[in-house]
Design an enzyme around this catalytic site. Structure first.
Site, PDB file in Angstrom:
ATOM      1  CD1 TRP A 105       0.286   0.476   3.370  1.00  0.00           C
ATOM      2  CD2 TRP A 105      -0.281  -1.652   3.060  1.00  0.00           C
ATOM      3  NE1 TRP A 105       0.732  -0.240   4.454  1.00  0.00           N
ATOM      4  CE2 TRP A 105       0.401  -1.546   4.294  1.00  0.00           C
ATOM      5  CE3 TRP A 105      -0.740  -2.913   2.658  1.00  0.00           C
ATOM      6  CZ2 TRP A 105       0.625  -2.646   5.137  1.00  0.00           C
ATOM      7  CZ3 TRP A 105      -0.501  -4.006   3.490  1.00  0.00           C
ATOM      8  CH2 TRP A 105       0.166  -3.864   4.708  1.00  0.00           C
ATOM      9  NE  ARG A 106       4.842   2.268   4.646  1.00  0.00           N
ATOM     10  CZ  ARG A 106       5.604   1.912   5.667  1.00  0.00           C
ATOM     11  NH1 ARG A 106       6.738   1.254   5.441  1.00  0.00           N
ATOM     12  NH2 ARG A 106       5.263   2.194   6.911  1.00  0.00           N
TER      13      ARG A 106
ATOM     14  CD  GLU B 299      -3.674   3.554   7.598  1.00  0.00           C
ATOM     15  OE1 GLU B 299      -3.945   3.270   8.783  1.00  0.00           O
ATOM     16  OE2 GLU B 299      -2.514   3.568   7.159  1.00  0.00           O
TER      17      GLU B 299
ATOM     18  CD  GLN C 240      -9.669  -3.629  17.073  1.00  0.00           C
ATOM     19  OE1 GLN C 240     -10.672  -3.584  16.379  1.00  0.00           O
ATOM     20  NE2 GLN C 240      -9.709  -3.907  18.354  1.00  0.00           N
TER      21      GLN C 240
ATOM     22  CG  LEU D  14      -8.408  -9.000   7.374  1.00  0.00           C
ATOM     23  CD1 LEU D  14      -6.961  -9.424   7.487  1.00  0.00           C
ATOM     24  CD2 LEU D  14      -8.568  -8.032   6.195  1.00  0.00           C
TER      25      LEU D  14
ATOM     26  CE1 TYR E 277      -2.765   5.499  14.001  1.00  0.00           C
ATOM     27  CE2 TYR E 277      -4.137   4.028  12.691  1.00  0.00           C
ATOM     28  CZ  TYR E 277      -2.895   4.482  13.070  1.00  0.00           C
ATOM     29  OH  TYR E 277      -1.770   3.930  12.498  1.00  0.00           O
TER      30      TYR E 277
ATOM     31  CG  ASP F  13      -1.957   3.524  16.728  1.00  0.00           C
ATOM     32  OD1 ASP F  13      -0.914   4.144  17.053  1.00  0.00           O
ATOM     33  OD2 ASP F  13      -1.936   2.538  15.973  1.00  0.00           O
TER      34      ASP F  13
ATOM     35  CD  GLU G 265       3.225   5.618   4.856  1.00  0.00           C
ATOM     36  OE1 GLU G 265       2.900   4.428   4.727  1.00  0.00           O
ATOM     37  OE2 GLU G 265       3.755   6.298   3.953  1.00  0.00           O
TER      38      GLU G 265
ATOM     39  CB  CYS H  89      17.017   1.787  22.880  1.00  0.00           C
ATOM     40  SG  CYS H  89      15.498   1.712  23.863  1.00  0.00           S
TER      41      CYS H  89
ATOM     42  CB  CYS I  27      15.434   4.251  18.630  1.00  0.00           C
ATOM     43  SG  CYS I  27      14.174   5.546  18.736  1.00  0.00           S
TER      44      CYS I  27
END
Length: 330
Positions: free
Chosen positions: A24-25, A37, A42, A80, A117, A135, A178, A196, A199
């Site tokens: 989807w990108r 989306e 969930q 799904l 969201y 979210d 994103e 971390c 990050c």
């Protein structure tokens, strides 16, 4: 509290270098962003990929989706979960096909099945609007960054961080949205120590700098799931199997299932028991513990619809809760 320009720049640079390749990108078409989306609500990214590709191949445009029958959409969604999402997609598609895709946050938020969201994600990713998508993942990242002990299950906490992010959003709104999602998905993860060392915010994150990463976020304790014992009957008669449609309200509303009874049931009344197995399925707040029976039916049982295995495979959306028992279909 403010998210600094330095933090924004570091995150965008990290995202450009480390973002996953996801179907989807490939292009930020509003229809495809919206479908992805809704699917991602969930549901894990890895679980969504194949469904997204199959769904958009079957319904390549919002007009094609709007023309579809509900059963066709539910079949494409089969396995799904959270099937109300598919029904809301169809409902919204009919509106969009008539009026066009809304290009404002409020217009997107008004679509069936779209919450704060999802509206923020579509607004920023598809239209470049500075509309935060906040979210649980984003709240985890932000509370760690600021070492903020606010309870993320409280609406006030979400509102606070939504405003902080709104003030920080750069002109690359879609990338920034994103990037936050990506950081929470692959680096600043829940359940155990975050990565971390990978990050981009490790030098700025207050939780990391004080060694308190696992203290955040603060949230309410989860309630124990309700346990439901149930009986499932796979009735076979002359090469056809019994199906019934669930109520149009509640769990798995309006979907087809094998005859299902809460608790124990007198299954011998249906005919000869050929096989028996146990299975369980976990929903968000409920756990089904099922005993299933494959039964050679003796009788008509007109309360059920009788369909061949091929018809069930091609035309009927059977929830994944019953996967262990669909294996009996020949």
């Amino acid at each position: 509290m403010e998210l600094s320009a330095q933090a924004v720049a570091l995150l965008l640079k990290w995202f450009a270098e480390n973002k996953r390749t996801l179907p989807w990108r490939e292009k930020r078409d509003p229809y495809r962003v919206w479908v992805s989306e809704i699917m991602l609500q969930q549901t894990r990214v890895e679980a969504v990929k194949e469904y997204y590709l199959n769904f958009t191949a079957r319904f390549p445009t919002v007009e094609r989706l709007a023309e579809a029958e509900e059963d066709e959409v539910l079949k494409a969604w089969e396995g799904l979960g959270y099937y109300s999402r598919a029904r809301n997609l169809l409902k919204a598609a009919k509106l969009i096909a008539e009026e066009g895709f809304p290009e404002t946050y409020d217009g997107i938020r008004a679509l069936a099945g779209v919450g704060d969201y999802t509206a923020g994600a579509i607004s920023s990713i598809a239209f470049g609007l500075p509309c935060p998508a906040v979210d649980g993942n984003v709240l985890r990242v932000m509370t760690r960054y600021f070492a903020d002990g606010s309870n993320i299950d409280e609406p006030a906490t979400k509102a606070k961080f939504t405003e902080i992010l709104r003030r920080a959003y750069p002109k690359e709104a879609g990338d920034f949205c994103e990037a936050l999602m990506e950081l929470g998905a692959i680096v600043c993860v829940p359940n155990g120590a975050p990565s971390c060392g990978a990050c981009p915010w490790s030098g700025l994150c207050k939780a990391h700098l004080t060694g308190a990463e696992e203290s955040f976020p603060v949230r309410n304790e989860k309630k124990a799931r309700k346990i439901v014992n149930a009986t499932v009957c796979v009735l076979e008669r002359e090469g056809k199997y019994a199906l019934e449609k669930r109520s149009d309200k509640g769990l798995l509303a309006s979907l087809y299932e094998f005859p299902f009874f809460e608790g124990e049931a007198d299954v011998g009344r249906f005919g000869e028991i050929l096989e028996k197995k146990k299975a369980k399925h976990i929903f968000t707040h409920i756990e089904w513990r099922m005993t299933g029976y494959l039964i050679k039916a003796r009788g008509i049982f007109p309360q059920y619809e009788w369909r061949t295995a091929e018809e069930i495979k091609n035309d009927y959306a059977i929830p994944s809760a019953f996967k262990a028992f669909t294996e009996w279909l020949q």
